[in-house]
Design an enzyme around this catalytic site. Structure first.
Site, PDB file in Angstrom:
ATOM      1  N   ARG A  35      -0.781 -49.151 -23.860  1.00 37.44           N
ATOM      2  CA  ARG A  35      -0.231 -50.127 -23.051  1.00 37.44           C
ATOM      3  C   ARG A  35      -1.085 -51.017 -22.788  1.00 37.44           C
ATOM      4  NH1 ARG A  35      -1.320 -47.811 -16.683  1.00 37.44           N
ATOM      5  NH2 ARG A  35      -3.355 -48.646 -17.389  1.00 37.44           N
TER       6      ARG A  35
ATOM      7  N   GLU B 208       7.895 -48.297 -13.446  1.00 41.31           N
ATOM      8  CA  GLU B 208       6.808 -48.002 -12.430  1.00 41.31           C
ATOM      9  C   GLU B 208       7.103 -48.806 -11.268  1.00 41.31           C
ATOM     10  OE1 GLU B 208       2.659 -48.496 -13.623  1.00 41.31           O
ATOM     11  OE2 GLU B 208       3.232 -50.024 -14.929  1.00 41.31           O
TER      12      GLU B 208
ATOM     13  N   SER C 200       8.626 -45.244 -20.516  1.00 41.70           N
ATOM     14  CA  SER C 200       7.878 -44.325 -19.746  1.00 41.70           C
ATOM     15  C   SER C 200       7.599 -44.489 -18.668  1.00 41.70           C
ATOM     16  CB  SER C 200       6.464 -44.613 -20.611  1.00 41.70           C
ATOM     17  OG  SER C 200       5.368 -43.653 -20.075  1.00 41.70           O
TER      18      SER C 200
ATOM     19  N   LYS D 183       0.712  -1.336   0.119  1.00 47.59           N
ATOM     20  CA  LYS D 183       0.140   0.014  -0.021  1.00 47.59           C
ATOM     21  C   LYS D 183       0.781   1.189   0.152  1.00 47.59           C
ATOM     22  CE  LYS D 183      -3.682  -0.462   2.266  1.00 47.59           C
ATOM     23  NZ  LYS D 183      -4.460  -0.737   3.737  1.00 47.59           N
TER      24      LYS D 183
ATOM     25  N   ARG E 175      -3.040   3.019   8.546  1.00 43.21           N
ATOM     26  CA  ARG E 175      -3.249   2.137   7.803  1.00 43.21           C
ATOM     27  C   ARG E 175      -2.460   0.735   7.919  1.00 43.21           C
ATOM     28  NH1 ARG E 175      -4.575   4.768   1.940  1.00 43.21           N
ATOM     29  NH2 ARG E 175      -5.959   2.810   1.721  1.00 43.21           N
TER      30      ARG E 175
ATOM     31  N   HIS F  52     -12.497 -44.768  -7.069  1.00 44.56           N
ATOM     32  CA  HIS F  52     -12.836 -45.268  -8.360  1.00 44.56           C
ATOM     33  C   HIS F  52     -13.535 -43.938  -8.971  1.00 44.56           C
ATOM     34  CE1 HIS F  52     -15.449 -47.332 -11.179  1.00 44.56           C
ATOM     35  NE2 HIS F  52     -14.362 -47.733 -11.584  1.00 44.56           N
TER      36      HIS F  52
ATOM     37  N   GLY G 197       5.596 -44.320 -15.280  1.00 46.92           N
ATOM     38  CA  GLY G 197       4.270 -44.384 -14.581  1.00 46.92           C
ATOM     39  C   GLY G 197       4.444 -44.052 -13.170  1.00 46.92           C
ATOM     40  N   THR G 198       4.363 -42.537 -13.154  1.00 49.36           N
ATOM     41  CA  THR G 198       4.641 -41.830 -11.773  1.00 49.36           C
ATOM     42  C   THR G 198       3.740 -42.198 -10.549  1.00 49.36           C
ATOM     43  OG1 THR G 198       4.165 -39.782 -12.719  1.00 49.36           O
ATOM     44  CG2 THR G 198       6.552 -40.277 -12.640  1.00 49.36           C
ATOM     45  N   ASN G 199       2.806 -42.633 -11.004  1.00 52.38           N
ATOM     46  CA  ASN G 199       1.530 -42.883  -9.865  1.00 52.38           C
ATOM     47  C   ASN G 199       2.070 -43.984  -9.232  1.00 52.38           C
ATOM     48  OD1 ASN G 199       0.095 -40.823 -11.037  1.00 52.38           O
ATOM     49  ND2 ASN G 199      -1.568 -42.383 -11.854  1.00 52.38           N
ATOM     50  N   ASP G 200       2.295 -45.318 -10.047  1.00 57.48           N
ATOM     51  CA  ASP G 200       2.814 -46.415  -9.222  1.00 57.48           C
ATOM     52  C   ASP G 200       3.901 -46.316  -8.761  1.00 57.48           C
ATOM     53  OD1 ASP G 200       0.867 -48.844  -9.036  1.00 57.48           O
ATOM     54  OD2 ASP G 200       0.537 -48.563 -11.399  1.00 57.48           O
TER      55      ASP G 200
ATOM     56  N   ARG H  96      -3.609  -1.626  -6.470  1.00 57.58           N
ATOM     57  CA  ARG H  96      -2.689  -2.729  -6.550  1.00 57.58           C
ATOM     58  C   ARG H  96      -3.045  -3.667  -7.793  1.00 57.58           C
ATOM     59  NH1 ARG H  96      -6.314  -4.359  -1.339  1.00 57.58           N
ATOM     60  NH2 ARG H  96      -8.054  -4.421  -2.278  1.00 57.58           N
TER      61      ARG H  96
ATOM     62  N   GLY I  16      -8.077  -6.731   3.420  1.00 59.17           N
ATOM     63  CA  GLY I  16      -8.992  -6.906   4.561  1.00 59.17           C
ATOM     64  C   GLY I  16      -8.595  -7.687   5.914  1.00 59.17           C
TER      65      GLY I  16
ATOM     66  N   ARG J 107      -4.739 -46.621 -22.413  1.00 55.61           N
ATOM     67  CA  ARG J 107      -5.186 -47.401 -21.538  1.00 55.61           C
ATOM     68  C   ARG J 107      -6.173 -48.533 -22.097  1.00 55.61           C
ATOM     69  NH1 ARG J 107      -5.480 -43.051 -17.324  1.00 55.61           N
ATOM     70  NH2 ARG J 107      -6.436 -42.005 -18.846  1.00 55.61           N
TER      71      ARG J 107
ATOM     72  N   CYS K 228       3.851 -40.691 -18.138  1.00 59.24           N
ATOM     73  CA  CYS K 228       2.557 -40.681 -18.273  1.00 59.24           C
ATOM     74  C   CYS K 228       1.933 -40.753 -16.653  1.00 59.24           C
ATOM     75  CB  CYS K 228       2.132 -41.797 -18.934  1.00 59.24           C
ATOM     76  SG  CYS K 228       2.443 -43.401 -18.296  1.00 59.24           S
TER      77      CYS K 228
ATOM     78  N   MET L 125      -5.763  -6.891   7.735  1.00 64.78           N
ATOM     79  CA  MET L 125      -5.166  -6.341   9.068  1.00 64.78           C
ATOM     80  C   MET L 125      -6.108  -5.051   9.087  1.00 64.78           C
ATOM     81  SD  MET L 125      -1.421  -7.022   8.432  1.00 64.78           S
ATOM     82  CE  MET L 125      -1.214  -6.406   6.954  1.00 64.78           C
TER      83      MET L 125
ATOM     84  N   TYR M  11       8.777 -35.889 -23.343  1.00 64.20           N
ATOM     85  CA  TYR M  11       7.492 -35.491 -23.172  1.00 64.20           C
ATOM     86  C   TYR M  11       6.917 -35.689 -21.509  1.00 64.20           C
ATOM     87  CZ  TYR M  11       6.137 -40.527 -23.636  1.00 64.20           C
ATOM     88  OH  TYR M  11       5.809 -41.864 -23.605  1.00 64.20           O
TER      89      TYR M  11
HETATM   90  P1  ADP Z   1      -7.730  -2.274   3.592  1.00 68.29           P
HETATM   91  O1  ADP Z   1      -6.442  -2.750   3.264  1.00 68.29           O
HETATM   92  O2  ADP Z   1      -8.657  -3.126   4.242  1.00 68.29           O
HETATM   93  O3  ADP Z   1      -8.469  -1.986   2.364  1.00 68.29           O
HETATM   94  P2  ADP Z   1      -7.480   0.470   3.802  1.00 68.29           P
HETATM   95  O4  ADP Z   1      -6.170   1.038   4.713  1.00 68.29           O
HETATM   96  O5  ADP Z   1      -7.225   0.521   2.379  1.00 68.29           O
HETATM   97  O6  ADP Z   1      -7.596  -0.692   4.504  1.00 68.29           O
HETATM   98  O7  ADP Z   1      -8.283   1.554   4.203  1.00 68.29           O
HETATM   99  C1  ADP Z   1      -9.904   1.102   4.302  1.00 68.29           C
HETATM  100  C2  ADP Z   1     -10.520   2.208   3.557  1.00 68.29           C
HETATM  101  O8  ADP Z   1     -10.483   3.397   4.065  1.00 68.29           O
HETATM  102  C3  ADP Z   1     -10.605   2.240   2.049  1.00 68.29           C
HETATM  103  O9  ADP Z   1     -11.893   2.322   1.451  1.00 68.29           O
HETATM  104  C4  ADP Z   1      -9.636   3.303   1.917  1.00 68.29           C
HETATM  105  O10 ADP Z   1      -9.839   3.968   0.620  1.00 68.29           O
HETATM  106  C5  ADP Z   1     -10.169   4.170   2.893  1.00 68.29           C
HETATM  107  N1  ADP Z   1      -9.143   5.097   3.393  1.00 68.29           N
HETATM  108  C6  ADP Z   1      -8.305   4.910   3.837  1.00 68.29           C
HETATM  109  N2  ADP Z   1      -7.291   6.003   4.263  1.00 68.29           N
HETATM  110  C7  ADP Z   1      -7.906   7.214   3.843  1.00 68.29           C
HETATM  111  C8  ADP Z   1      -7.889   8.431   4.033  1.00 68.29           C
HETATM  112  N3  ADP Z   1      -6.696   9.099   4.393  1.00 68.29           N
HETATM  113  N4  ADP Z   1      -8.955   9.356   3.563  1.00 68.29           N
HETATM  114  C9  ADP Z   1     -10.074   8.757   2.882  1.00 68.29           C
HETATM  115  N5  ADP Z   1     -10.500   7.381   3.061  1.00 68.29           N
HETATM  116  C10 ADP Z   1      -9.358   6.623   3.354  1.00 68.29           C
HETATM  117 MG    MG Z   2       0.598 -48.027 -13.160  1.00 71.46          MG
HETATM  118 MG    MG Z   3      -7.550  -0.866   0.634  1.00 72.93          MG
END
Ligand code: ADP
Ligand code: MG
Ligand code: MG
Length: 878
Positions: free
Chosen positions: A614, A751, A770, A25, A95, A451, A772-775, A335, A104, A558, A838, A106, A858
């Site tokens: 085979r 095999e 060839s 980020k 953040r 099976h 036969g890596t399963n067996d 991202r 989401g 087979r 195979c 952390m 192959y």
């Molecule tokens: P996550 O990694 O869970 O997406 P973010 O750190 O990106 O968490 O933030 C959660 C939400 O808050 C996102 O929608 C982000 O755009 C918004 N946000 C984060 N910082 C700001 C900021 N300085 N101003 C306005 N919105 C923010």
């Molecule tokens: Mg076999």
């Molecule tokens: Mg975010």
């Protein structure tokens, strides 16, 4: 360390390429700032500090807060606002952001800096008390939950109790909510800090802690994110911008291209007068980004330009967070977009044609395993239907059909053209004819190697196995889940073999589509790969599919699979049951006729590409009914009585005797493969003759044939020599009769461990080898695959006793070492000897990479997985 590393970087001074230090980020924000995009100012506390935090027993390093104070002051001078000021308060977000994206997982806190005084300043300054109070209640809730550990549900309750929603403008209600939020915080026993510097200190501490929170740890485990890939989170502090300042403000998420289809068109959602998480929280109904064009045309135009710039810079589709504050656009995150397999194919090819990336980059972007999504029908992702049960995803693809519990009924209905889903506790070879006639298979027992699973995968039919939540009633006319009848015979159900889900209604599916972009990817892959790809194909249909996908031959046909149709099983049974030489010859002649026509069809389809056949591998008793079934039938016939029943009963009794004669303690290590071929030479002779005759007929018709015959389960060179002798004499005879030369070579499967150890001897007798890596994997570990995967292997994998399932990906250290040794020994005897593999490993990207590295000619993979194998082969060559 010598010099103390710099703990904090502002966006405009940080190196946006250094994701390890700044987190994804922070790095993205730095990069965007450099590009001149409208990013609010802010700074990043590095992942190094997070490491130090944990080294010190979860304590912020000494001196860090001094640095934070300095940075906040710099932020004040950039923004012209003041942290904690009652008139013109600076607010920030704190953040999280790791080097590897963990969306989401952390914590992030918005609107930090508010207290009972600053909120009034914000209200006065913005001229909008409602907005200021809304920001404040959001802050208390986030801070209370994340830092003080208050119960989030209580906050939600209080919101509902006061009638607050996202667009609420009732000041009085907001004030009430704020009061109850503050008391919810108090109830935790911890004090809610009014001092913004205390707030930011605790927030930084909480973000660092969230790195080892339950969600985050579980996510890293699930996605295999190891400490060397990401060793902590950075903390990014950003000046707040507000999407909740009225109707000319908004917040949203936009993808630079459609992540479902790959279409080059902005895709996403936004909400007017809202903040942060509101769009994804599902609490309100966001509008589609298309609507922004009419609602805020200028902003939309600017956003489109930003997206274009981002793509040009990162050369990957981006997933972008934005906020509009009183008509001004701000970008808050970018991202690499997560996309469906189809979208990843399309955008990679499109970006190549747009000149953004080269072919190698395009290929490297596509996850070969993900292609399964494109190659099979799947549940329409727009449909929100709850599954009634979930079993083991055993063979990919989704299918809807009529629930049928009886094998004969399923076969009959299928033949009439009805779509049926066969539902059984488990299946056996006798049931295979019903597989052909069903659109999908569901069992309540067994694992990925049962099976049903193996046969369905071979046919490319959707299959869910081991769905133990389902109980089939004793009459076999319905199934129940949790004690209640869920489906009766004749009703429609849907199964998804890619996820293991079972639905008790017809759910819309999306058909696979081989797009022009997909074809292009396969074309490029074929040019770049360094190993040939053949198919495991037992039927002409499967051969056709393999050719369509670009297979360069058949690496495993087979022959026993060809007996899996009803009339043929009966014939084979007749042959096994024959009492006299004459009877057996008659049955064999019939079988030869059938095999010959099958081989002809396959050879024709392959047009001179190599086809490796085979000889019979499974033990003979696999073609006879099960002992329990026979005993049951005999019992029933006995109680029925009468002349006809009597004679039927005698037949069954005879069969029962034969079944008992042939039964084995350990069939996997028993009378099978070349052992059968040597003790019942007429069977192998018949099969070899069928190949020769088919080849001879076609050669005379002017069709090119290149055939290879291989012998399974060879342990000693004498076994192979014995069959070779047979082969030479049958072939000579055919050549003599047809007065032509046949292009058929003779080889051995590898095999059995012993065959690896004497590979030099075997190489003298074989034209090709060839694996036969399963067996071979079973033999090397002395694990029976079914027992391993059913019992202890999952436990081993979970505890890390074994890192990867060796039946999915070649065990390079053990089995791989045997393979290398074998190749070396064999090629010392015959320098250019063709050696391939195979078996299911042939479709596994990691194994393909390994096979390329050890010099195999192959890999042979299931027809349905050929595109995956071709792409994986290309990736391991570039
Ligand atoms: P996550 O990694 O869970 O997406 P973010 O750190 O990106 O968490 O933030 C959660 C939400 O808050 C996102 O929608 C982000 O755009 C918004 N946000 C984060 N910082 C700001 C900021 N300085 N101003 C306005 N919105 C923010
Ligand atoms: Mg076999
Ligand atoms: Mg975010």
């Amino acid at each position: 360390s010598s010099a103390i590393a710099k703990p904090i970087y502002f966006f405009d001074e940080a190196d946006g390429k250094n994701r390890a230090l700044l987190g994804g980020k922070g790095a993205g924000l730095a990069e965007m700032t450099k590009l001149g995009l409208p990013v609010p100012p802010g700074f990043i506390i590095t992942t190094d500090i997070c490491e130090k935090f944990y080294e010190a027993g979860k304590r912020l390093p000494d001196g860090l807060m001094d640095e934070v104070r300095k940075s906040v002051r710099r932020l004040e001078s950039i923004t012209g606002k003041k942290f904690g000021d009652a008139k013109n308060p600076l607010l920030v977000s704190v953040r999280s952001g790791a080097p590897v994206s963990m969306p989401g997982m952390m914590d992030t806190i918005l609107n930090l800096g508010l207290n009972d005084q600053t909120v009034e300043g914000l209200a006065a300054q913005s001229g909008d008390a409602r907005f200021a109070l809304d920001a404040y209640r959001r802050f208390i809730q986030m801070f209370g939950k994340i830092v003080l550990g208050a119960d989030d549900r209580q906050f939600e309750k209080a919101l509902v109790g006061n009638g607050i929603n996202n667009n609420s403008s009732d000041e009085k209600a907001l004030r009430q909510v704020i009061a109850s939020f503050r008391s919810l915080c108090e109830a935790t026993g911890k004090r809610f800090p009014d001092d913004p510097y205390k707030q930011i200190e605790l927030a930084i501490d909480a973000v660092f802690r969230s790195w080892t929170g339950k969600r985050a740890v579980e996510y890293r485990r699930q996605y295999g994110i190891t400490p060397d890939m990401a060793n902590g989170t950075a903390v990014t502090v950003v000046a707040m911008v507000f999407g909740n300042m009225g109707r000319d403000s908004a917040t949203g998420v936009v993808f630079t291209r459609n992540p479902e289809t790959g279409e080059k068109k902005l895709y996403g959602d936004y909400l007017v007068n809202a903040q942060g998480e509101d769009v994804v929280s599902g609490k309100a109904n966001p509008s589609h980004i298309d609507q922004l064009e009419s609602e805020m045309p200028q902003v939309f135009g600017q956003l489109s330009q930003v997206c274009q710039k981002l793509e040009n810079h990162f050369r990957e589709c981006q997933d972008v967070e934005f906020t509009v504050e009183r008509g001004r656009l701000y970008i808050l995150q970018t991202r690499t977009a997560k996309m469906s397999a189809g979208a990843s194919v399309k955008t990679s090819v499109d970006m190549y044609h747009e000149g953004l990336i080269n072919k190698v980059e395009a290929l490297q972007r596509i996850d070969p395993e993900g292609l399964e999504q494109i190659l099979y029908p799947r549940i329409d992702s727009h449909v929100k239907q709850k599954p009634v049960a979930t079993g083991v995803a055993a063979s990919p693809g989704a299918a809807s059909g009529i629930a049928v519990f009886d094998v004969a009924k399923a076969e009959a209905m299928g033949k009439r053209g009805e779509k049926v889903i066969l539902i059984r506790e488990d299946t056996k070879p006798d049931d295979v004819p019903a597989f052909f006639q069903s659109v999908g298979i569901l069992t309540t027992r067994g694992g990925k190697t049962s099976h049903a699973a193996v046969v369905a995968r071979g046919m490319g039919k959707p299959c869910v196995v081991g769905c133990s939540q389902i109980e089939i009633d004793p009459e076999g006319a319905s199934f129940s889940v949790a004690g209640r009848v869920a489906v009766s015979e004749g009703q429609k159900i849907t199964i998804d073999g890619s996820t293991g889900r079972v639905y008790t209604v017809e759910v819309p599916t999306v058909a696979p589509e081989i797009t022009s972009e997909f074809k292009e990817i396969l074309q490029w892959s074929a040019e770049m790969k360094a190993i040939r790809i053949r198919a495991n194909a037992d039927t002409p249909e499967s051969a056709t599919l393999a050719r369509k996908y670009g297979a360069e031959g058949i690496g495993l046909c087979r022959t026993e699979r060809m007996f899996n149709q009803h009339d043929r099983i009966a014939l084979f049974t007749k042959m096994v049951m024959a009492e006299t030489e004459q009877e057996r010859e008659k049955a064999l002649a019939e079988l030869e006729r059938l095999q010959k026509s099958d081989f002809k069809a396959i050879f024709k389809e392959m047009q001179g590409l190599p086809v490796t056949i085979r000889l019979l591998d499974p033990p003979l008793h696999e073609f006879l009914p099960k002992e329990e079934d026979l005993m049951m039938q005999i019992f029933e016939l006995k109680s029925e009585g009468g002349h006809k029943a009597e004679s039927e009963m005698l037949k069954r009794e005879k069969m029962l005797r034969r079944v008992r004669e042939l039964s084995e303690i350990n069939p996997m290590l028993g009378h099978r493969g070349v052992r059968v071929g040597i003790t019942f030479p007429e069977i192998y002779e018949m099969q070899i003759r069928a190949v020769c005759e088919a080849a001879a007929d076609l050669t005379k018709e002017g069709v090119k044939v290149e055939s290879q015959i291989m012998v399974p389960q060879v342990a000693t060179v004498n076994e192979l020599a014995t069959v070779r002798h047979m082969f030479e004499s049958v072939k000579r005879d055919a050549e003599h009769r047809h007065k032509i030369k046949l292009k058929i070579v003779f080889g051995s499967m590898i095999e059995v461990v012993r065959s690896c150890l004497v590979a030099d001897e075997i190489a003298h007798v074989a034209d090709f080898l060839s694996f036969g890596t399963n067996d071979l994997t079973q033999a090397t570990f002395s694990f029976s695959r079914e027992d391993a995967e059913g019992k202890f292997l999952p436990f081993y994998l979970e505890k890390g006793v074994i890192a990867v399932n060796p039946f999915q990906s070649i065990d390079q250290k053990g089995v791989g070492r045997l393979m290398k040794m074998t190749i070396e020994m064999a090629r010392k005897v015959k320098k250019d000897m063709e050696i391939g593999i195979c078996g299911e490993h042939g479709g596994d990207p990691k194994s393909i990479e390994f096979c390329t590295a050890i010099g195999l000619d192959y890999v042979s993979a299931s027809s349905h997985r050929i595109p995956i194998a071709i792409l994986a082969a290309a990736q391991s060559a570039i």
